[in-house]
Design an enzyme around this catalytic site. Structure first.
Site, PDB file in Angstrom:
ATOM      1  N   HIS B  55       0.816  -1.203   0.000  1.00 56.91           N
ATOM      2  CA  HIS B  55       0.000   0.000   0.000  1.00 56.91           C
ATOM      3  C   HIS B  55       0.858   1.265   0.000  1.00 56.91           C
ATOM      4  O   HIS B  55       0.567   2.232  -0.689  1.00 56.91           O
ATOM      5  CB  HIS B  55      -0.900  -0.027   1.234  1.00 56.91           C
ATOM      6  N   HIS B 101     -10.427   2.890  -0.991  1.00 55.34           N
ATOM      7  CA  HIS B 101     -10.589   2.525   0.415  1.00 55.34           C
ATOM      8  C   HIS B 101     -11.439   1.259   0.462  1.00 55.34           C
ATOM      9  O   HIS B 101     -12.455   1.182   1.142  1.00 55.34           O
ATOM     10  CB  HIS B 101     -11.204   3.667   1.224  1.00 55.34           C
TER      11      HIS B 101
END
Lengths: 229, 743
Positions: B55, B101
């Site tokens: 990430h 998200h």
């Protein structure tokens, strides 16, 4: 005349109200800070839309205790014109400058759309530039806009003409399907019994330019200008 | 100072097993030991695990992303800062980015989506830009899945709850429902900001000795390992237990932060500014220092805490929301602290910049971490992961197609949640605050005017997972082109792209292949359009129990209108206008909504990028010369659905009578096929000759197919004759009736 638009922490439409007044309607207007008690000689105070203090408690319940609100309450008691839009309407109810309360929409969700309201009483400083029975197309955007008040209070308000705006359909009928949030008597905007304080859920400041979907909101601001002129 | 950081009493022992539990590989753990010349402390291990997570480090994607074109005459900032920035004229910069998200929103839909919006907003105002509009792209499972309603309600509620409360209008987006997302939804959030030229704020640390200020909310235990364990791993049965890794949003504090940060930037006392996003205090401090090739010292005793007794590990890894890190000009701290106090926000000096290139953290008199900044940032591993197409392409095991009568097929398509109106969703979003929204949700693009100028910006976000599943390269091209067409239909020239690349586990070669081909497709389309990719985000590990989502590159595109008066919506304007069909190829049922409902699939058509560019240019010329009444891109559901949508005017229905039958094109494909880059125009009769002149010789199929009617009926050839009101009711009810549980 001079306008003051209050910025509470969490106010959102304060800049939009200022823009509508200053840039579109060419009025003398400025922002008032929630920590200041000075209303800077405003002839009309606008409490704008938004989520004051996040509205984590009841909407408007915190803003009511801001220093600026002491001055606004004084100003209103002395007959000054106060216009509360959306969150501003909620604050005015919490501050007991207007009767009733605004509760969760009947759909339980936030609603942003254009609706139609009927001007029910045009003999007030906030509606005198409109005709009684005139229909205005205005946007609403709120999660807590369902107006409620005790039955006897409502009756007195109806009798005195304190209901200034009602949600209606295209034919001007206050039907259930035209009522976006479940407000009692389809109420969209009310005045106090001395008609110098007005709260409404629709946003007239977002209806001042045809490019942005219509300019019926100008009627409300023109009324105030006319009544003070 | 040549002292090694200390292990704290009670801390777990650091060894390979501990490293693996942190999501690091053995190879990575050994690399850390070599780089430090010792075993990291537990705190340092935590720091490495987040900074080297997929990430934060983009370790599987970095090398491929470098292929994307990011230069152009308007580009002010692309790779390396918090968001991309373009010069749009009249002294204004457009700053934008999209971010995923996904995993947090699946675990906790309301807060996951809300904090997705919050995070992307902070990336924008960290650049010195006022956030002016949000979009989102949402993918859910089908309504047959009991969890879908809950996730949809939570995600939409979270986006609205946050966006409405910070006063940034949500002006558009897309929503899709498909079984493929049952166990891994997608929530991609986009934000656009506007900055005055000269106000653009950097996130590059400068000036040894400059103080580091922490501003905003206090630090709590929420979100620890959101980036490493939640976002950088597949889902499995234990994912529910990761709920505490999801942060909780406070939009009210965010609203104050926006105003305070923008005011602080104006003072000139802010040297660098960054959101404490994924990996919080660690990533913001290390990344700012890395950009400036400096060191940084942090004193954890000064960090505002929500609860006492947080360990250094927790403080450094917390992803508590609504926090920013500022490098201030030395001597002007007081001025900034007072400014934040005015907004009832705390600002605290927590450290300073140093010249030795180390990221050094102390707590209660101990040194708890000492790591070369470069090891956390630029020197994070970058992998050339193997990639290969799947050995056995999935067999076409669909049932034989059934072709209902066209009128019935149209009714069914209008009722599909993928085609039907998304009003139930966007009605819950404030789309008008800030008084700029001149085209509201419900048309091909949203358009925002820029006050004080004649200019406007158009925004579109698109994805095409079904096409990408058939061919990840063509699908990525088609997605990019669709976004460009949506802008051009509104009259706006595409000027910049931000992409959110949602894929499965990159450690699997076939997923990596989908990703690589997707990036190739975006590159080729962006080059053909001369539109740079100025920011973006990669989300891997979107899979559950070994089943990956279809490749889903989401493309958000920003377009510029030099004159806001040239904007157009998709809705027919006047009875009597001529309806024109423009397209680059022949529609096909492959990857269409029709195929999903009735079958008939087949193969995708090839794409001719030259023709695609020509179509965009033609649309822009027509808009600039104000020759057309409306323009609508044909998307889900094909031509017949698009014609119906053109009739659904915001102020009332119009009708249309058209002849679309063409020899040689399969009838269902012609009416309901997709993928032909088709646009429906309505043209005032007196402008038709001029339009034909402009279109001629561009290699596009041009046909006058009919006329806009006052009577609200839709007549297509001889076999569709339906009242527009009936279609509109079906279209408006498609989503509500399913959400209320009658579907």
């Amino acid at each position: 005349m001079k306008w003051g638009v209050v910025t509470f922490p969490g106010s959102l439409d304060d800049r939009d109200a200022l823009f509508a007044l200053r840039d579109v309607l060419e009025q003398d207007a400025e922002l008032l800070w929630h920590k200041d008690r000075d209303l800077r000689n405003a002839d009309c105070v606008v409490l704008p839309g938004g989520f004051s203090y996040g509205d984590y408690l009841r909407c408007g319940a915190m803003a009511r205790f801001s220093p600026v609100m002491e001055s606004v309450v004084d100003f209103a008691r002395r007959g000054g014109l106060v216009l509360g839009i959306c969150n501003g309407f909620q604050i005015l109810c919490e501050a007991h400058l207007l009767p009733g309360a605004l509760t969760r929409n009947r759909s339980l969700s936030f609603i942003c759309e254009r609706i139609i309201v009927k001007v029910e009483n045009s003999q007030t400083p906030f509606t005198c530039a409109a005709d009684s029975g005139e229909l205005l197309r205005l946007p609403i955007k709120h999660g807590e806009g369902r107006y409620v008040a005790p039955a006897d209070e409502l009756r007195r308000m109806e009798d005195r003409g304190q209901i200034l705006l009602r949600y209606v359909d295209q034919n001007g009928e206050a039907t259930d399907s035209a009522n976006p949030n479940g407000s009692t008597h389809c109420i969209a905007g009310v005045a106090n019994d001395t008609f110098n304080v007005f709260g409404l859920m629709p946003h007239p400041e977002h209806a001042v330019e045809p490019m942005l979907g219509g300019d019926d909101g100008i009627r409300i601001f023109r009324s105030i200008i006319q009544s003070l002129g | 100072m040549n002292v090694n950081p200390v292990a704290l009493p009670g801390e777990p022992r650091v060894d390979l097993e501990q490293a693996l539990a942190h999501g690091l590989s053995e190879q990575e753990f050994r690399l850390i030991e070599r780089r430090l010349g010792r075993t990291p402390t537990f705190t340092e291990l935590g720091v490495f695990s987040v900074m080297w997570s997929e990430h934060c480090s983009y370790k599987s994607s970095r090398r491929h992303l470098a292929k994307l074109p990011n230069k152009g005459p308007m580009v002010v900032s692309a790779a390396g800062e918090n968001a991309g920035a373009l010069d749009i004229g009249d002294g204004w910069l457009a700053v934008f980015k999209i971010e995923s998200h996904n995993h947090p929103s699946f675990v906790e839909p309301y807060q996951g989506a809300a904090t997705g919006v919050g995070g992307i907003l902070r990336d924008i105002f960290a650049m010195g830009a006022r956030p002016v509009a949000s979009l989102n792209s949402l993918k859910f499972g089908s309504f047959a899945n009991a969890r879908t309603r809950y996730l949809l309600g939570g995600v939409v509620g979270g986006i609205g709850g946050y966006g409405n409360c910070v006063g940034v209008p949500t002006v558009g987006g897309e929503v899709m429902f498909d079984d493929a997302y049952n166990d891994n939804i997608l929530v991609n959030a986009f934000c656009l900001g506007l900055a005055r030229q000269g106000d653009l704020q950097s996130a590059r640390a400068k000036g040894v000795g400059n103080p580091v200020l922490y501003v905003g909310s206090a630090t709590g235990r929420d979100g620890i390992h959101g980036a490493s364990l939640l976002a950088s791993a597949e889902f499995d049965e234990s994912s529910e237990s990761k709920r505490p890794t999801v942060q909780v949003g406070d939009p009210f504090t965010q609203k104050l932060l926006i105003e305070a940060c923008l005011e602080a930037i104006k003072t000139g006392a802010v040297v660098a500014l960054q959101d404490m996003g994924a990996a919080g205090l660690t990533s913001s401090s290390a990344e700012m220092a890395a950009r400036g090739k400096l060191g940084i010292e942090l004193d954890l005793d000064r960090i505002p805490l929500r609860e006492p007794n947080l360990t250094p590990y927790e403080m450094l890894l917390s992803e508590s929301q609504e926090r920013m890190l500022i490098v201030a000009e030395k001597g002007r701290e007081r001025e900034l602290i007072e400014l934040f106090e005015k907004w009832d926000l705390q600002a605290v000096a927590v450290g300073q910049l140093t010249d030795d290139g180390h990221w050094r953290v102390s707590w209660r008199g101990h040194l708890v971490a000492d790591i070369p900044v470069a090891a956390l940032a630029d020197e994070a591993p970058a992998y050339e992961r193997p990639f290969a197409p799947p050995a056995n392409p999935a067999p076409d095991c669909g049932a034989p197609p059934r072709h209902p009568a066209p009128a019935q097929a149209l009714r069914c398509l209008m009722d599909s949640p993928n085609v039907g109106s998304k009003r139930w969703v966007y009605r819950q979003y404030d789309s008008i605050v800030q008084s700029n929204t001149v085209i509201e949700p419900g048309s091909d693009s949203a358009v925002l005017r820029i006050k004080g100028t004649r200019r406007a910006l158009a925004l579109a976000v698109d994805s095409n997972p079904r096409t990408c599943a058939l061919d990840p390269y063509l699908g990525a091209i088609a997605t990019t082109l669709e976004a460009a067409r949506n802008l051009a239909c509104a009259g706006a020239r595409p000027i910049g792209i931000t992409d959110c690349l949602n894929y499965g586990n990159p450690e699997r070669p076939e997923v990596m292949w989908q990703f690589v081909r997707g990036v190739d497709g975006i590159r080729d389309a962006a080059q053909a359009l001369d539109t740079p990719v100025v920011s973006g985000n990669v989300s891997f590990y979107n899979e559950t129990r070994g089943r990956a989502i279809p490749p889903t590159p989401t493309i958000a595109m920003v377009g510029l209108l030099e004159d806001v008066e040239c904007r157009r919506t998709q809705f027919f304007q006047r009875p009597g206008d001529v309806i024109v069909l423009l397209r680059t190829s022949i529609p096909a049922l492959a990857a269409s909504e029709y195929d999903a409902l009735f079958g008939g699939g087949g193969r995708l058509n090839a794409i001719d990028l030259k023709k695609e560019r020509a179509l965009i240019e033609v649309l822009l010329t027509l808009a600039a010369q104000k020759l057309i009444g409306s323009a609508h891109d044909v998307a889900d559901g094909g031509l017949a659905v698009a014609l119906a949508e053109c009739c659904f005017g915001p102020m009332g229905n119009l009708g249309a009578a058209v002849e679309v039958d063409v020899n040689g094109i399969d009838r269902p494909a012609n009416l309901f096929g997709e993928g032909a880059s088709s646009v429906i125009l309505s043209v005032p009769p007196e402008a038709v000759a001029k339009v034909e002149q402009i279109v001629a010789g561009r290699g596009l199929e041009y046909r006058r197919i009919g006329t806009v009617l006052k009577e609200p009926w839709l007549r297509i050839d001889s076999d569709i004759q339906l009242e527009v009101a009936e279609l509109r009711t079906i279209y408006e009810q498609a989503l509500p009736r399913r959400i209320q549980g009658h579907g």
